[in-house]
Scaffold this active site. Structure first.
Site, short mmCIF file in Angstrom:
data_model
loop_
_atom_site.label_atom_id
_atom_site.label_comp_id
_atom_site.label_asym_id
_atom_site.label_seq_id
_atom_site.Cartn_x
_atom_site.Cartn_y
_atom_site.Cartn_z
N ASP A 57 36.83 31.12 41.70
CA ASP A 57 37.72 29.96 41.78
C ASP A 57 36.93 28.68 41.56
O ASP A 57 35.71 28.65 41.75
CB ASP A 57 38.37 29.89 43.16
CG ASP A 57 39.23 31.11 43.45
OD1 ASP A 57 39.68 31.75 42.48
OD2 ASP A 57 39.43 31.40 44.64
N1 URA Z 1 37.80 35.70 46.08
C1 URA Z 1 38.34 34.47 46.13
O1 URA Z 1 39.23 34.22 46.91
N2 URA Z 1 37.86 33.55 45.29
C2 URA Z 1 36.83 33.77 44.45
O2 URA Z 1 36.43 32.87 43.73
C3 URA Z 1 36.27 35.06 44.41
C4 URA Z 1 36.77 36.01 45.23
#
Ligand code: URA
Length: 246
Positions: A110
């Site tokens: 993310d």
């Molecule tokens: N899980 C999440 O919630 N975000 C990420 O970036 C990777 C795994």
């Protein structure tokens, strides 16, 4: 089956040097600036063996690598895509010497997640590290809004059901002394998975960092935004987990 290693000289050079197009290579050949095994080669379509030929441009060797694998320590605010109109992408953080056509992040973090992103131009390898069938673990360091309780470990192990109804595979939860920091190990990668797993337990992730892909750890000396090219031995730490290896 043996890989084909015979290729055109201009293709070999331009595939390894993002600053040299095929037409730029053609000009350099005409000017006598390209050598193959120490001999000037003026024909840009000359066939060379990429596995053994020593190719130089302006005296500088061009080492042929079929694929490239890069470890990036992604900072917050950067997106894991090849193009984005608004935010910087992981590709925009790469230094010119590592840039080549066809690079993409093998798996997404993310925008507000930090840590290990593997960037490559090897689609087959990327597919294999992302497939749950390959059992390549992804390990995350997590900071939570509220302390966790003793039930978390068994709930992760038995498979959490997200608020959306999706069932997660069994995962590992490893606590710490302070009860708000923990490590989570996943074998799959659903969208926002770590955040959603804690949400399902009534908690909230306030900081998330990926620290490992398979048995390969994010280099501790790599600053946020920094990257390094991975060597064969590093890639093997991930790919040894595949059937048939790398
Ligand atoms: N899980 C999440 O919630 N975000 C990420 O970036 C990777 C795994």
């Amino acid at each position: 089956m043996a890989e084909k290693s015979i290729m055109r000289l201009d293709k070999l050079i331009s595939s390894q040097r993002s600053d040299l197009s095929r037409s730029a290579v053609r000009e350099l050949c005409k000017k006598g600036k390209v050598t193959v095994d120490g001999v000037i080669e003026k024909k840009c379509d000359a066939k060379v063996d990429s596995a053994s030929a020593v190719v130089c441009v302006n005296g500088e060797p061009v080492t042929y690598k079929k694929h490239i694998y890069i470890m990036l320590n992604k900072p917050q605010g950067v997106v894991c895509s090849t193009r984005d109109g608004l935010s910087p992408t992981v590709l925009s953080l790469l230094p010119p010497e590592l840039i080549r056509q066809g690079l993409f992040p093998a798996g997404r973090l993310d925008k507000d997640t930090e840590g290990f992103v593997l960037i490559t131009d090897d689609g087959d390898f990327a597919h294999r590290i992302l497939s749950p069938k390959s059992h390549v673990e992804k390990r995350y360091f997590v900071r939570l809004e509220k302390p966790y309780d003793e039930s978390y470990s068994s709930r992760f192990e038995s498979g959490i059901t997200l608020k959306t109804g999706e069932e997660c595979m069994s995962a590992q939860f490893i606590g710490s002394d302070n009860k708000t920091e923990c490590t989570v190990i996943l074998h799959e990668g659903m969208f926002h998975q770590v955040k959603k797993m804690f949400e399902a337990l009534g908690n909230r992730v306030i900081y998330l960092k990926r620290t490992h892909i398979g048995n390969l750890a994010l280099d501790e000396n790599l600053p946020l935004g920094g990257c390094l090219e991975l060597m064969h031995k590093d890639i093997e730490k991930i790919a040894s987990l595949f059937d048939g290896g790398f």
